[in-house]
Design an enzyme around this catalytic site. Structure first.
Site, PDB file in Angstrom:
ATOM      1  N   CYS A 113       1.023  -0.089  -7.708  1.00  0.00           N
ATOM      2  CA  CYS A 113      -0.290   0.551  -7.664  1.00  0.00           C
ATOM      3  C   CYS A 113      -0.438   1.532  -6.504  1.00  0.00           C
ATOM      4  CB  CYS A 113      -1.382  -0.510  -7.592  1.00  0.00           C
ATOM      5  SG  CYS A 113      -1.393  -1.630  -9.015  1.00  0.00           S
ATOM      6  N   HIS A 244      -7.773   3.275  -5.539  1.00  0.00           N
ATOM      7  CA  HIS A 244      -7.085   2.663  -6.674  1.00  0.00           C
ATOM      8  C   HIS A 244      -8.075   1.768  -7.397  1.00  0.00           C
ATOM      9  CE1 HIS A 244      -4.487   0.328  -9.150  1.00  0.00           C
ATOM     10  NE2 HIS A 244      -4.583  -0.753  -8.412  1.00  0.00           N
ATOM     11  N   ASN A 274      -7.062  -1.204 -14.849  1.00  0.00           N
ATOM     12  CA  ASN A 274      -6.078  -0.963 -13.785  1.00  0.00           C
ATOM     13  C   ASN A 274      -4.857  -0.287 -14.405  1.00  0.00           C
ATOM     14  OD1 ASN A 274      -4.099  -1.073 -11.790  1.00  0.00           O
ATOM     15  ND2 ASN A 274      -4.701  -3.096 -11.065  1.00  0.00           N
TER      16      ASN A 274
END
Length: 317
Positions: A113, A244, A274
């Site tokens: 990520c 993020h 996500n």
């Protein structure tokens, strides 16, 4: 002084949408439960014949068009991804071919990520040292391909997508600083147990959610402090937080750290889920195309991911 300036952004989301109501039919959960704990309402999922490179290519086309450059000007391609098309060649090489670009260097970065922030940091160094003048930086992932849809606490999180930026050398402020870190001792709190040379265990994501959440919040607090101190800025100097998109509660905690209203935080997790390395460039492009982020404003990007890895980028857009 040479800066790396974002001159164009782009993004792409697969057509198929997997909503919380769809997940209610797959396992015992509710839209309210998912939304309350994560902020996610829906996520996009690739078709059987779509690959990470396809998402990357479509996002790149948008970024190239937005920048107004001749694509042959690109002299470096970096793709941040956890879900490459193949073991080799790199997804960046595949993207290069699909875009018909000239013979420039192309390689992948894997920091889950945090991948896009890592890729920005590397691209910035290439530009500042004069090794490149125009870099295509991409974050793209097909996380649905490594999601266990029998694990309801995990399956609700992940989506697929791609985002890209064009970075060009400029004498005007652009990327002001980047900060990247890692601590591999936390490996088993968020990982895929099996790999190419370690073919033991599952080949889908395993996560200890509560522990990851606590560490992520504390770590992102520290990197906000590090970034502001490095640039001798106050919290009030940040116009937009572009984080993020992992969990709405993490986004709210970081905004609180900055004494920032959620109105100044770019939130797309409700629509995207996500998307790992694609998360930040997707959010950035969405905000620019919705006319929220404007030229001259100061952006703070921050991310936390498996590894653990974490990083930030302070940017004058």
């Amino acid at each position: 002084m040479i800066y790396s300036k974002i001159t164009g952004t782009g993004s792409y989301l697969p057509e198929k949408i997997l909503s919380n109501l769809d997940l209610e039919k797959m396992f015992e959960t509710t839209d309210e439960w998912i939304t309350t704990r994560t902020g996610i309402k829906e996520r996009h999922i690739v078709s059987a014949h779509q690959y990470t490179s396809d998402l990357a290519v479509e996002a790149s086309k948008q970024a190239i068009e937005a920048s107004g450059i001749d694509s042959n000007k690109i002299d470096l391609i970096i793709v941040a991804t956890t879900t490459p098309d193949k073991i080799f060649p790199s997804t960046a090489c595949i993207v290069q071919t699909k875009l018909g670009l000239s013979l420039c260097p192309a390689f992948d970065i894997q920091a889950v990520c945090s991948g896009f922030v890592y890729a920005l940091s590397v691209a910035d160094k290439f530009i500042k040292t004069g090794s490149a003048k125009c870099v295509l930086v991409i974050g793209a992932d097909t996380m649905s391909r490594i999601t266990d849809y029998s694990d309801r606490s995990n399956a609700i999180l992940w989506g697929d997508g791609g985002g890209a930026v064009i970075l060009e050398a400029s004498d005007q402020p652009g990327i002001l600083s980047t900060h990247i870190h890692a601590d591999g001792s936390y490996e088993k709190l968020l990982h895929v147990p099996s790999g190419v040379s370690h073919q033991k265990g599952k080949s889908t994501i395993e996560m200890q959610g509560n522990q990851v959440f606590k560490i992520a919040v504390n770590t992102l607090d520290s990197i906000v402090d590090e970034t502001l101190e490095m640039n001798q800025l106050d919290k009030s100097d940040i116009d937009w937080l572009v984080p993020h998109q992992a969990n709405i509660r993490i986004l709210e905690a970081t905004a609180k750290k900055l004494n920032m209203s959620m109105d100044r935080v770019i939130v797309t997790i409700d629509r995207h889920g996500n998307t790992s390395a694609a998360s930040i460039p997707l959010a950035l492009d969405t905000a620019i195309r919705e006319h929220k982020i404007k030229r001259g404003e100061t952006l703070l990007m921050e991310a936390f991911g498996g590894g653990f890895t974490w990083g930030s980028a302070l940017i004058k857009y």
